[in-house]
Scaffold this active site. Structure first.
Site, PDB file in Angstrom:
ATOM      1  N   HIS A 257      -2.142   6.140  22.268  1.00  0.00           N
ATOM      2  CA  HIS A 257      -2.678   5.167  23.230  1.00  0.00           C
ATOM      3  C   HIS A 257      -3.878   5.697  24.023  1.00  0.00           C
ATOM      4  O   HIS A 257      -4.906   5.041  24.134  1.00  0.00           O
ATOM      5  CB  HIS A 257      -1.596   4.727  24.224  1.00  0.00           C
ATOM      6  CG  HIS A 257      -0.350   4.213  23.576  1.00  0.00           C
ATOM      7  ND1 HIS A 257      -0.362   3.316  22.543  1.00  0.00           N
ATOM      8  CD2 HIS A 257       0.966   4.469  23.811  1.00  0.00           C
ATOM      9  CE1 HIS A 257       0.882   3.043  22.172  1.00  0.00           C
ATOM     10  NE2 HIS A 257       1.697   3.732  22.929  1.00  0.00           N
TER      11      HIS A 257
ATOM     12  N   LYS B  84       5.959  10.017  32.931  1.00  0.00           N
ATOM     13  CA  LYS B  84       7.114   9.171  33.227  1.00  0.00           C
ATOM     14  C   LYS B  84       7.595   9.461  34.643  1.00  0.00           C
ATOM     15  O   LYS B  84       7.361  10.536  35.180  1.00  0.00           O
ATOM     16  CB  LYS B  84       8.237   9.459  32.235  1.00  0.00           C
ATOM     17  CG  LYS B  84       7.874   9.017  30.820  1.00  0.00           C
ATOM     18  CD  LYS B  84       9.065   9.053  29.909  1.00  0.00           C
ATOM     19  CE  LYS B  84       8.673   8.630  28.505  1.00  0.00           C
ATOM     20  NZ  LYS B  84       8.319   7.205  28.413  1.00  0.00           N
TER      21      LYS B  84
ATOM     22  N   ARG C 189      13.611  -7.971  18.424  1.00  0.00           N
ATOM     23  CA  ARG C 189      14.199  -8.927  19.368  1.00  0.00           C
ATOM     24  C   ARG C 189      13.337  -9.070  20.623  1.00  0.00           C
ATOM     25  O   ARG C 189      13.119 -10.157  21.130  1.00  0.00           O
ATOM     26  CB  ARG C 189      15.617  -8.497  19.754  1.00  0.00           C
ATOM     27  CG  ARG C 189      16.604  -8.612  18.566  1.00  0.00           C
ATOM     28  CD  ARG C 189      17.987  -8.113  18.908  1.00  0.00           C
ATOM     29  NE  ARG C 189      18.555  -8.788  20.041  1.00  0.00           N
ATOM     30  CZ  ARG C 189      18.582  -8.323  21.277  1.00  0.00           C
ATOM     31  NH1 ARG C 189      18.112  -7.141  21.551  1.00  0.00           N
ATOM     32  NH2 ARG C 189      19.111  -9.009  22.252  1.00  0.00           N
TER      33      ARG C 189
END
Ligand code: NAP
EC number: 1.1.1.49
Length: 488
Positions: free
Chosen positions: A242, A334, A24
């Site tokens: 990554h 984070k 989505r």
């Protein structure tokens, strides 16, 4: 700047897990943009598959809502929106049983020879079953593609098992392992910068480069994903894929051609040349603490004794002739000061200053490649401070912020998924990871995680909004260097 769009052939794309977050938020908007820009033809077929009790119209409504939310209602072109939605079909299907697979076959008429791709936007525990059933239902042709993304295993053993599972049904040339960082414009530009210009390559080695820094900082915490994230941690979630992929693109030798295996062979050599981390002092791990009303990681993870790291900083080296002695510092975490992803190549200082002390110091040339926000490349130079006040040296930046150039040409910065999904359809694997690359990255990361487990201590706490634990700063200071500021 001219945007040259090369349309792809009409294709069939089956998205397993089409009602989920990734589909989505990323896939449906990416496909809409490609149709809007004239790359995806109206004859393409997107078949969503999931267990949800929807019919074709219900799924089209869901896709339309995803466009409104993630492209923006005001940004949507009514004609492109209508044409895009009419390419969409839906099949109710269970990855774990035979339910629905006959309908999926019926939704993919066998007669035409269009490119066919299966996007596994489902939890990794379903990968094996879906691959097997796609094969068993006779849906895969020798040139069909299968697309997966992280996590590609939890360690070397599970990555090998995953590779073996896919290899049982698909050839390596059919498997597209996404690392969406490789689809970012700036990352592709890094390759253009290195290999389409003669300027940097002679300097791209241990004689001229002092060190390399790679930072991928997030300002958010694990939010509601805490219990899922716990036991994974930043090393597995970010460094293994990554950050090591970015390191490969910086450190690799020029491939003979810009072709999938030529590029991936060179990246693999880098991963295999990474010096093993034997000194745990060279790896700092941290976990965000509570502050100003935001909960600590342990609370987010619902695990008071959690030893999962939300921050890693490490120093490594690519042990080959080109890079011998050049430290590569990697950092990710984070709930840091800002959301920033950046690669910085710091060159060695000028060997001798001809200027008097009163002129000030010559600065260090730093080539900074920014992935987010504001994708672009800057080159830090030392210039004469303009004006009549005598010769004073001052820092200045050559700035290649792509957004400005795109805006001038009335173009939009494409999302990485737009490029990657079209590459799947075109059959171009250059920006996708090969199985041996994934295994080589795990082979390097695994011993570090094993050493942490053996030591059994907890990651160092750090303040939310900071640059991470003090030890991460010390990692650089010990070498007489500094991290670049984490600033948006
Ligand atoms: P998600 O929101 O949980 O969606 C999972 C999808 O799978 C739903 O459509 C769900 O629909 C479907 N599904 C669940 N069980 C099924 C079954 N037995 N048979 C068929 N379909 C089933 O997951 P996601 O966040 O989109 O992630 C999808 C994949 O992408 C995962 O491998 C994830 O690691 C990876 N990924 C996601 C992101 C991201 O940004 N979300 C980023 C990187 C990687 P029903 O329950 O109706 O069947």
């Amino acid at each position: 700047m001219v945007a040259r769009i090369v349309p792809v052939d009409p294709f069939d794309l089956v998205v397993f897990g089409a009602t989920g977050d990734l589909a989505r938020r990323k896939l449906i908007p990416a496909l809409y943009h490609r149709l809007h820009d004239g790359q995806m033809p109206d004859e393409a077929r997107i078949v969503g598959a999931a267990r949800g009790e929807l019919d074709r119209d219900g799924f089209r409504r869901m896709a339309d809502a995803a466009l409104e939310e993630f492209v923006g209602a005001g940004e949507l072109d009514p004609d492109a929106r209508r044409r895009f939605l009419s390419t969409i079909d839906y099949v109710r299907l269970d990855a774990l049983s035979s339910d629905g697979w006959g309908q999926l076959s019926a939704a993919l008429p066998d007669a035409d020879e269009r490119p066919r791709a299966f996007y596994l936007s489902v939890a990794p525990r379903f990968f094996g079953q879906v691959a097997e059933r796609v094969h068993g239902a006779g849906l895969a042709r020798p040139d069909s593609r299968i697309v997966i993304e992280k996590p590609l295993g939890h360690d070397l053993a599970s990555a090998r098992a995953l590779n073996a599972c896919f290899a049982g049904h698909f050839g390596e040339h059919q498997i597209y392992r996404i690392d969406h960082y490789l689809g970012k414009e700036t990352v592709q530009n890094l390759m253009a910068l290195r290999f389409a210009n003669a300027l940097f390559e002679p300097l791209w080695n241990a004689r001229h480069i002092d060190h390399v820094q790679i930072t991928v900082a997030e300002s958010v915490g694990v939010e509601k994903r805490g219990p899922y994230y716990d036991g994974i941690g930043a090393m597995r979630d970010m460094v293994q894929n990554h950050l090591l992929q970015l390191l490969c693109l910086i450190a690799m030798e020029p491939p003979a051609r810009f072709e999938p295996d030529a590029v991936r062979d060179e990246k693999l050599k880098v991963l295999r040349a990474l010096a093993p981390v034997t000194d745990l002092e060279a790896v700092v791990r941290g976990q965000y603490a509570a502050a100003n009303g935001t909960p600590a990681y342990a609370a987010d993870a619902e695990s008071a004794e959690s030893r999962t790291e939300t921050f890693v900083a490490l120093k490594t080296e690519v042990a080959n002739w080109r890079w011998s002695g050049v430290p590569f510092y990697l950092r990710t975490g984070k709930r840091l000061r800002a959301r920033v992803s950046e690669i910085a190549i710091a060159f060695k200082p000028a060997p001798h200053s001809i200027f008097p002390g009163s002129a000030g110091r010559t600065g260090q040339n730093v080539l900074a490649i920014r992935l987010q926000p504001d994708e672009g490349i800057t080159l830090g130079m030392t210039i004469k401070d303009p004006g009549p006040g005598g010769l004073r040296l001052a820092p200045a930046e050559l700035d290649m912020t792509f957004a400005d150039r795109l805006a001038q040409a009335h173009l939009r910065m494409p999302d990485a998924y737009e490029r990657l999904v079209m590459d799947v359809i075109r059959g171009d694997q250059t920006l996708f990871m090969r199985g041996d690359e994934v295994e080589a990255a795990w082979a390097w990361v695994d011993p570090i995680i094993a050493a942490w487990d053996e030591r059994g201590d907890r990651p160092a706490p750090y303040d939310p909004g900071s640059s991470g634990p003090e030890d991460a700063l010390m990692l650089m200071h010990r070498d007489g260097r500094r991290w670049r500021e984490i600033a948006a």
